[in-house]
Design a protein around this motif. Structure first.
Motif, PDB file in Angstrom:
ATOM      1  N   ASP A  34       0.851  -1.196   0.000  1.00 19.80           N
ATOM      2  CA  ASP A  34       0.000   0.000   0.000  1.00 19.80           C
ATOM      3  C   ASP A  34       0.887   1.247   0.000  1.00 19.80           C
ATOM      4  O   ASP A  34       1.224   1.769   1.055  1.00 19.80           O
ATOM      5  CB  ASP A  34      -0.923  -0.042   1.212  1.00 19.80           C
ATOM      6  CG  ASP A  34      -1.894   1.116   1.260  1.00 19.80           C
ATOM      7  OD1 ASP A  34      -2.073   1.789   0.228  1.00 19.80           O
ATOM      8  OD2 ASP A  34      -2.465   1.364   2.336  1.00 19.80           O
TER       9      ASP A  34
ATOM     10  N   LYS B  20      -0.745   4.721  -4.714  1.00 23.04           N
ATOM     11  CA  LYS B  20      -1.357   5.671  -3.791  1.00 23.04           C
ATOM     12  C   LYS B  20      -1.772   4.960  -2.508  1.00 23.04           C
ATOM     13  O   LYS B  20      -2.365   3.889  -2.540  1.00 23.04           O
ATOM     14  CB  LYS B  20      -2.581   6.323  -4.437  1.00 23.04           C
ATOM     15  CG  LYS B  20      -3.256   7.365  -3.563  1.00 23.04           C
ATOM     16  CD  LYS B  20      -4.477   7.959  -4.266  1.00 23.04           C
ATOM     17  CE  LYS B  20      -5.187   8.980  -3.393  1.00 23.04           C
ATOM     18  NZ  LYS B  20      -6.397   9.534  -4.059  1.00 23.04           N
TER      19      LYS B  20
ATOM     20  N   SER C 263      -4.005   3.932   0.053  1.00 26.66           N
ATOM     21  CA  SER C 263      -5.466   3.883   0.039  1.00 26.66           C
ATOM     22  C   SER C 263      -6.058   3.116   1.215  1.00 26.66           C
ATOM     23  O   SER C 263      -7.272   2.990   1.309  1.00 26.66           O
ATOM     24  CB  SER C 263      -5.953   3.249  -1.272  1.00 26.66           C
ATOM     25  OG  SER C 263      -5.476   3.980  -2.382  1.00 26.66           O
TER      26      SER C 263
END
Length: 416
Positions: A79, A101, A103
Motif C-alpha cells: 500500500d 497511492k 489507500s
C-alpha cells in the motif's frame, strides 16, 4: 416517592441479568471443546494475503517466513510501500502487488482477493507472526457450515502497563468468545489473522458497500473484520475461533493510543450492534449470540444508570445510612423493626436493603466466578495483569460510552 420502586426493580434486574451473563459465559467457556471431529485440510488450498504499509522490514520478513510453508501461495499488497517489501516477497516466491497511492487496508484486501484462486484465503497483518501448523489447524475448523475462522490473540509483554491491560482484555474476550463458539458464532474474527472461504467473502470485498461504506452520508472507516464477520453470519455461515492457534501482536505504545483504539473499536461495535439487531443477523446467529450482544452493548448504559441511581439515592435519600455491617444490623434492629407500623417508610427501607443485597451478592458471585475463569487463562503475573486490567476495563467503559454518542464518526478513511 413511589416511582423510586421502579428504579429498584431496574437495579435488581440488572444484577440478575449480569449474574447469568457472567455465569453462563464462564460455564460455556469451560466446557467448550474445539478439538472434536477434526477434519483434514490441504495447505495448497490456502492463499495468504498480507497488506503492508511502512512496516518494519525485519518484522515483515519474519511474518513472510512464518507463512511460506503454511500456504499454497502468498500475495503481498504494498500500500504505497514498494522496497524492500517487493524484494522480500519475491525472495520467498510470493507475488507482490504495488499500489502507488496510499489507500488503506481495505483496498489492499480487495486487490488481494481479486488474485486469489484457492478455496480459502488467509488475511494476515504485516506484523503478525503465524505459528507453525496454524493453517492446518484452522482448516480443520471448516465444518458445519463454518465460513470463517479466527485465532487467539496474545499481547506481547514488554513490561508496560498497557501490555498487561491489553492482555487482560484479550483474555476476557477469549472467555466470552469461547462461550459464543460453543453456540455457533463469535462477534468478530480478529482481522490480524483470519481465514475464510474465498467464495463466501469475495462478493462482499468486491462490493461498493465494502469500499464506500457511508453513515449519515459520510464515507467511513469501519473495521473490515467485524464487517466480514457480520456479513458471513447474515449469509448463513458460522464464524468461530481456533484456540489452538495463538498469534502475538504488539501493544499500543501509550495509554492515549490505547484509548483511541478502544474508541475506534467501540464505534465499530455500536454500529454493528444496531445493524445486527435490526437486520436479523443476531437472530440468525442464535439466542446466546443475541444475549451476549445485547448485554455487551447495553451494559455501559446499564452500568452508568446503576452508578447514577446509587449516587442519587445516597445523596438525596439515604445519605444518613452508613453501609458498615455493624451499623446496618443496628439500624435494622433498633430503627426498622420499631417503626414497622409506619408502613410506607418500613416498606421503602426494606426494599432498599433487599435490592442492595441482591445487587451486591449476585454481582459479587457472578463477577467473581467470571474473573476466576479469566485468570485461569493468564499463565503468570496474574495480580499485576488483573490490576492493570481493571484500569483497561475502565478506559474501555469510558470509550464505549463515548463511542455510543459518536459511532458515526469513524475517523479518517486512511486510518489503519
Amino acid at each position: 416517592m413511589f416511582h423510586l420502586y421502579y428504579f429498584y426493580i431496574i437495579l435488581a434486574f440488572i444484577a440478575l441479568v449480569s449474574f447469568f451473563y457472567y455465569i453462563l459465559n464462564s460455564y460455556y467457556a469451560r466446557v467448550y471443546n474445539d478439538d472434536d471431529n477434526k477434519i483434514k485440510g490441504n495447505i495448497k488450498d490456502v492463499t495468504a494475503v498480507i497488506p503492508v504499509y511502512n512496516e518494519n522490514p525485519e518484522i515483515f520478513e519474519s511474518v513472510i517466513k512464518s507463512l511460506i510453508n503454511q500456504c499454497g501461495s502468498l500475495i503481498v499488497v504494498g500500500d504505497s510501500s514498494y522496497e524492500p517489501y517487493r524484494s522480500i516477497t519475491e525472495k520467498f516466491n510470493g507475488r507482490f502487488i504495488y499500489l502507488k497511492k496510499h489507500s488503506g487496508k481495505r483496498l489492499a484486501l480487495v486487490e488481494g482477493i481479486k488474485n486469489v484462486k484457492t478455496r480459502y484465503v488467509l488475511f494476515v497483518d504485516s506484523d503478525t507472526l503465524v505459528p507453525e501448523k496454524a493453517t492446518l489447524s484452522m482448516l480443520s475448523k471448516f465444518k458445519r457450515n463454518v465460513g470463517g475462522v479466527g485465532v487467539n490473540i496474545n499481547i506481547k509483554n514488554d513490561g508496560s502497563g498497557i501490555a498487561y491491560a491489553s492482555e487482560f482484555i484479550e483474555r476476557v474476550r477469549e472467555v466470552i468468545f469461547r462461550a459464543m463458539s460453543y453456540h455457533g458464532s463469535i462477534l468478530v474474527a480478529d482481522g490480524r489473522c483470519a481465514m475464510y472461504l474465498t467464495e463466501a467473502v469475495r462478493p462482499l470485498l468486491l462490493s461498493n458497500d465494502f469500499m464506500n461504506k457511508k453513515i449519515l452520508g459520510k464515507k467511513t472507516m469501519l473495521g473490515d473484520d467485524i464487517q466480514i464477520t457480520s456479513y458471513l453470519i447474515k449469509s448463513g455461515y458460522k464464524v468461530v475461533k481456533d484456540y489452538n492457534v495463538t498469534v502475538q501482536t504488539e501493544p499500543q505504545r501509550d495509554f492515549k493510543r490505547f484509548f483511541r483504539q478502544q474508541i475506534r473499536w467501540s464505534r465499530n461495535g455500536w454500529y454493528y450492534f444496531f445493524k445486527n439487531i435490526s437486520n436479523g443477523t443476531a437472530r440468525r446467529a442464535g439466542w446466546f449470540y443475541s444475549f451476549d450482544l445485547l448485554y455487551m452493548y447495553i451494559i455501559p448504559i446499564a452500568g452508568l444508570i446503576l452508578v447514577s441511581l446509587r449516587l442519587i439515592f445516597y445523596l438525596f435519600v439515604f445519605r444518613h445510612l452508613d453501609y458498615d455491617a455493624y451499623y446496618m444490623m443496628r439500624f435494622i434492629m433498633h430503627d426498622i423493626i420499631p417503626i414497622a407500623r409506619h408502613h410506607f417508610i418500613n416498606e421503602f427501607y426494606y426494599i432498599h436493603i433487599l435490592t442492595s443485597a441482591v445487587t451486591d451478592i449476585f454481582g459479587t458471585v457472578g463477577e467473581g466466578f467470571f474473573i476466576l475463569t479469566v485468570m485461569g487463562r493468564i499463565p503468570k503475573k496474574r495480580l499485576r495483569t488483573l490490576a492493570y486490567g481493571a484500569l483497561g476495563l475502565l478506559i474501555m467503559f469510558i470509550a464505549n460510552i463515548y463511542g455510543l454518542f459518536t459511532f458515526w464518526r469513524q475517523g479518517s478513511w486512511l486510518t489503519r
